[in-house]
Design an enzyme around this catalytic site. Structure first.
Site, PDB file in Angstrom:
ATOM      1  N   LYS A   1      96.971  86.188  24.947  1.00  0.00           N
ATOM      2  CA  LYS A   1      97.813  85.427  25.938  1.00  0.00           C
ATOM      3  C   LYS A   1      97.728  84.159  26.213  1.00  0.00           C
ATOM      4  O   LYS A   1      98.885  83.242  26.290  1.00  0.00           O
ATOM      5  CB  LYS A   1      97.225  86.023  27.519  1.00  0.00           C
ATOM      6  CG  LYS A   1      98.101  85.516  28.767  1.00  0.00           C
ATOM      7  CD  LYS A   1      98.185  86.491  29.600  1.00  0.00           C
ATOM      8  CE  LYS A   1      96.685  86.569  30.621  1.00  0.00           C
ATOM      9  NZ  LYS A   1      96.525  85.688  31.397  1.00  0.00           N
ATOM     10  N   SER A   2      96.533  83.251  25.944  1.00  0.00           N
ATOM     11  CA  SER A   2      96.288  81.971  26.223  1.00  0.00           C
ATOM     12  C   SER A   2      97.034  81.245  25.133  1.00  0.00           C
ATOM     13  O   SER A   2      97.870  80.113  25.268  1.00  0.00           O
ATOM     14  CB  SER A   2      95.005  81.592  26.147  1.00  0.00           C
ATOM     15  OG  SER A   2      94.164  81.976  27.101  1.00  0.00           O
TER      16      SER A   2
ATOM     17  N   ARG B   1     100.793  78.886  25.163  1.00  0.00           N
ATOM     18  CA  ARG B   1     100.668  77.400  24.575  1.00  0.00           C
ATOM     19  C   ARG B   1     101.817  77.235  23.383  1.00  0.00           C
ATOM     20  O   ARG B   1     102.434  76.225  23.315  1.00  0.00           O
ATOM     21  CB  ARG B   1      99.289  77.026  24.047  1.00  0.00           C
ATOM     22  CG  ARG B   1      98.268  76.821  25.302  1.00  0.00           C
ATOM     23  CD  ARG B   1      96.997  76.983  24.755  1.00  0.00           C
ATOM     24  NE  ARG B   1      95.796  76.420  25.784  1.00  0.00           N
ATOM     25  CZ  ARG B   1      95.440  77.343  27.105  1.00  0.00           C
ATOM     26  NH1 ARG B   1      96.025  78.380  26.886  1.00  0.00           N
ATOM     27  NH2 ARG B   1      94.787  76.876  27.796  1.00  0.00           N
TER      28      ARG B   1
ATOM     29  N   GLY C   1      98.421  82.015  36.517  1.00  0.00           N
ATOM     30  CA  GLY C   1      97.522  80.694  36.742  1.00  0.00           C
ATOM     31  C   GLY C   1      97.770  79.810  35.489  1.00  0.00           C
ATOM     32  O   GLY C   1      98.173  78.701  35.755  1.00  0.00           O
TER      33      GLY C   1
ATOM     34  N   ARG D   1      96.164  80.980  45.363  1.00  0.00           N
ATOM     35  CA  ARG D   1      95.160  80.349  44.200  1.00  0.00           C
ATOM     36  C   ARG D   1      95.211  78.904  44.358  1.00  0.00           C
ATOM     37  O   ARG D   1      96.105  78.283  44.697  1.00  0.00           O
ATOM     38  CB  ARG D   1      95.298  80.847  42.778  1.00  0.00           C
ATOM     39  CG  ARG D   1      95.277  82.328  42.830  1.00  0.00           C
ATOM     40  CD  ARG D   1      95.392  82.803  41.276  1.00  0.00           C
ATOM     41  NE  ARG D   1      94.389  82.567  40.428  1.00  0.00           N
ATOM     42  CZ  ARG D   1      94.434  82.669  39.162  1.00  0.00           C
ATOM     43  NH1 ARG D   1      95.634  83.135  38.516  1.00  0.00           N
ATOM     44  NH2 ARG D   1      93.497  82.241  38.557  1.00  0.00           N
TER      45      ARG D   1
ATOM     46  N   ASP E   1      87.183  86.220  31.788  1.00  0.00           N
ATOM     47  CA  ASP E   1      88.165  87.146  32.359  1.00  0.00           C
ATOM     48  C   ASP E   1      87.436  88.506  32.028  1.00  0.00           C
ATOM     49  O   ASP E   1      88.175  89.384  32.223  1.00  0.00           O
ATOM     50  CB  ASP E   1      89.410  86.975  31.207  1.00  0.00           C
ATOM     51  CG  ASP E   1      90.258  85.894  31.556  1.00  0.00           C
ATOM     52  OD1 ASP E   1      89.867  85.364  32.623  1.00  0.00           O
ATOM     53  OD2 ASP E   1      90.928  85.280  30.730  1.00  0.00           O
TER      54      ASP E   1
ATOM     55  N   LYS F   1      90.236  83.993  40.688  1.00  0.00           N
ATOM     56  CA  LYS F   1      91.229  84.431  39.747  1.00  0.00           C
ATOM     57  C   LYS F   1      92.208  85.209  40.328  1.00  0.00           C
ATOM     58  O   LYS F   1      92.454  85.030  41.741  1.00  0.00           O
ATOM     59  CB  LYS F   1      90.224  85.417  38.682  1.00  0.00           C
ATOM     60  CG  LYS F   1      89.267  84.623  37.935  1.00  0.00           C
ATOM     61  CD  LYS F   1      89.787  83.810  36.971  1.00  0.00           C
ATOM     62  CE  LYS F   1      89.020  82.710  36.219  1.00  0.00           C
ATOM     63  NZ  LYS F   1      89.392  81.767  35.506  1.00  0.00           N
TER      64      LYS F   1
ATOM     65  N   ARG G   1      87.605  88.270  42.109  1.00  0.00           N
ATOM     66  CA  ARG G   1      87.021  89.329  41.254  1.00  0.00           C
ATOM     67  C   ARG G   1      85.640  89.619  41.556  1.00  0.00           C
ATOM     68  O   ARG G   1      85.092  90.779  41.156  1.00  0.00           O
ATOM     69  CB  ARG G   1      87.063  88.698  39.751  1.00  0.00           C
ATOM     70  CG  ARG G   1      88.742  89.054  39.302  1.00  0.00           C
ATOM     71  CD  ARG G   1      88.494  89.214  37.757  1.00  0.00           C
ATOM     72  NE  ARG G   1      89.997  89.228  37.335  1.00  0.00           N
ATOM     73  CZ  ARG G   1      90.661  88.795  36.540  1.00  0.00           C
ATOM     74  NH1 ARG G   1      90.122  87.899  35.693  1.00  0.00           N
ATOM     75  NH2 ARG G   1      91.967  88.742  36.215  1.00  0.00           N
TER      76      ARG G   1
HETATM   77  C1  S3P Z   1      93.049  80.375  30.658  1.00  0.00           C
HETATM   78  C2  S3P Z   1      92.113  79.729  31.386  1.00  0.00           C
HETATM   79  C3  S3P Z   1      90.879  80.535  32.019  1.00  0.00           C
HETATM   80  C4  S3P Z   1      91.244  82.112  32.079  1.00  0.00           C
HETATM   81  C5  S3P Z   1      92.516  82.580  32.140  1.00  0.00           C
HETATM   82  C6  S3P Z   1      93.573  81.871  30.712  1.00  0.00           C
HETATM   83  C7  S3P Z   1      93.749  79.538  29.706  1.00  0.00           C
HETATM   84  O1  S3P Z   1      91.218  80.167  33.512  1.00  0.00           O
HETATM   85  O2  S3P Z   1      90.607  82.849  33.139  1.00  0.00           O
HETATM   86  O3  S3P Z   1      92.859  83.893  32.034  1.00  0.00           O
HETATM   87  O4  S3P Z   1      94.513  80.448  29.007  1.00  0.00           O
HETATM   88  O5  S3P Z   1      93.501  78.361  29.884  1.00  0.00           O
HETATM   89  P1  S3P Z   1      90.404  78.755  34.119  1.00  0.00           P
HETATM   90  O6  S3P Z   1      90.860  77.808  33.468  1.00  0.00           O
HETATM   91  O7  S3P Z   1      90.890  78.942  35.483  1.00  0.00           O
HETATM   92  O8  S3P Z   1      89.002  79.383  33.880  1.00  0.00           O
END
Ligand code: S3P
Length: 441
Positions: A21-22, A26, A94, A122, A320, A347, A351
């Site tokens: 996902k991250s 990006r 987020g 959030r 996560d 989160k 959580r």
């Molecule tokens: C993420 C960073 C994390 C993670 C989120 C994905 C990212 O959040 O919990 O699921 O892709 O940069 P935080 O930066 O709030 O820790």
């Protein structure tokens, strides 16, 4: 609608991990900024990522799906991003909303941003505060919650910023703003967080330097005014989604689960280190590389687990994975203690509260603390039988359903729709392994 996971004696099979996902967020963002056309395969088509793609499109990039997981993105390049014609709705995400605030900060544009009930509750000041120092204007009230509008600036100034929280999203938002700022932007990280922004920016041709700072901190330095050039990349498999399948293999009495093509990156591997400390014997085979990340095939079979005090140094690299770790802790012998994880409070749900409620309603003894929780393991299958409140949180829903596969009695959840935000194939994958998850109580 209520869904229920009924206990089964065997979960077995081999599956390909969904795209990370991250990295998927990006890829769409950097591809949309770059000069030229980027092609991605294995992109996660979860709702969160699709909304980031739609936002980049609304800002002027061309984002097109050419097949399952295959996306072509033609970036705006030197032309830059322009004001969108409609509100940018980031849904539950987020990452999408916070990274995009950083991206938009460096352009002459105004955008209105919103999200679902969870995202609108959030904290956004963690990102707005450094971006305001750089020159961003916004209409957020003092509590910094969505919805609000932001106005970027071509005259953004670089800053040196040490985020008060361990957050890859905050780090990334500042670095992305820094791409278009005057001067060198420096983020000082006290504890390392996921480094996908740094790695992928380099893949897209940006120059970053890294310096060690006192007390084990690291400075990430990015000179402003850097163009990105298009990149073709395969997205690595998501270790956070794979964690659910691996946990299922560990808990199942005749478990035999392989997850292929999982990204192995030390800033994401805390869960796997923790379960090995608990006594699981995970197998790992090298599987080459994708987008500059090492890939492995992970294998899990049944293991009796022992409770641990989760080392605080692992917290950021498994941030996560605490809901699914808590499920494993419920099956373990003895106590599992989580501390130093106060970020879990902000989160997709609180959580800590959601995990504690999930375990209690299934007959597991657990204590809530300000920065974590302590689980008294059942030394085998916990009672189960509960209906878990998911609180719009995909990872709570998936964790509870995994618990139901091996608890004494079925486990129900009040909603599964939000699982699509991060892992749309979850139900299909669980079915392939032999799980019995059905609509109804
Ligand atoms: C993420 C960073 C994390 C993670 C989120 C994905 C990212 O959040 O919990 O699921 O892709 O940069 P935080 O930066 O709030 O820790």
């Amino acid at each position: 609608m209520i869904w229920t996971s009924h206990p089964v004696s065997r979960l077995a099979g081999s599956l390909r991990a969904p795209g990370d996902k991250s990295c998927s967020h990006r890829a769409l963002i950097f591809g949309g900024l770059a000069d030229g056309t980027s092609r991605f395969t294995g992109l996660l088509e979860g709702d969160d990522v699709l909304r980031t793609g739609a936002a980049m499109q609304a800002l002027g990039a061309a984002v097109e799906r050419t097949g399952p997981g295959e996306w072509v993105v033609t970036g705006v390049g030197p032309r830059g991003l322009t004001s969108p014609q409609h509100v940018l709705d980031f849904g539950n995400s987020g990452t999408g909303s916070r990274l995009m605030m950083g991206v938009m900060a460096g352009y002459d544009l105004t955008a209105a941003l919103t999200g679902d009930a969870s995202l609108c509750s959030r904290p956004m000041n963690r990102v707005l505060n450094p971006l305001r120092q750089m020159g961003l204007k916004d209409t957020a009230g003092p509590d910094g919650r969505l919805p609000f509008s932001i106005t970027g600036s071509k005259a953004l100034q670089a800053i040196r910023y040490a985020p008060p929280q361990a957050s890859a999203q905050v780090k990334s938002a500042v670095l992305l703003a820094g791409l278009n700022a005057e001067g060198e932007t420096v983020v000082v990280e006290a504890k390392p967080t996921r480094d996908h922004t740094e790695r992928m920016l380099q893949g897209f041709g940006a120059k970053l330097t890294f310096r060690s700072a006192p007390g084990g901190a690291q400075e990430i330095c990015l000179p402003g005014g850097q163009p990105l050039r298009a990149l073709d990349a395969a997205i690595p498999g998501d270790p956070s989604s794979a964690a659910f399948l691996i946990a299922a293999g560990i808990l199942s009495p005749k478990g035999d689960v392989t997850v292929e093509g999982v990204m192995s990156n030390p800033t994401r591997s805390g869960f796997y280190d923790a379960v090995n400390l608990m006594g699981a014997e995970l197998g790992a085979d090298e599987r080459g590389e994708a987008a500059g990340e090492r890939l492995i095939d992970l294998h899990a079979g049944y293991a009796g687990l022992n409770g641990i005090a989760v080392p605080e140094r692992l917290v950021a690299s498994m941030i996560d994975e605490f809901p699914i770790l808590a499920v494993l802790a419920a099956f373990a012998n003895g106590e599992t203690r989580v501390t130093g994880a106060e970020e879990l409070r902000v989160k997709e749900s609180d959580r800590i509260g959601a995990v504690v409620a999930m375990l209690r309603v299934n007959g597991v003894e657990v204590e809530e603390t300000p920065d974590g929780f302590t689980v008294q393991g059942c030394g085998g299958p916990p009672p189960g039988g509960g209906l878990v409140e998911t609180r719009h949180d995909h990872r709570i829903a998936m964790s509870a359903l995994i618990m139901g596969t091996a608890a004494q009695k079925r486990v129900s959840v009040d909603d599964v729709s939000m699982i699509d935000t991060s892992y749309p194939d979850f139900m299909a994958h669980m079915k392939t392994l032999g799980a019995d998850i059905r609509a109804g109580a």
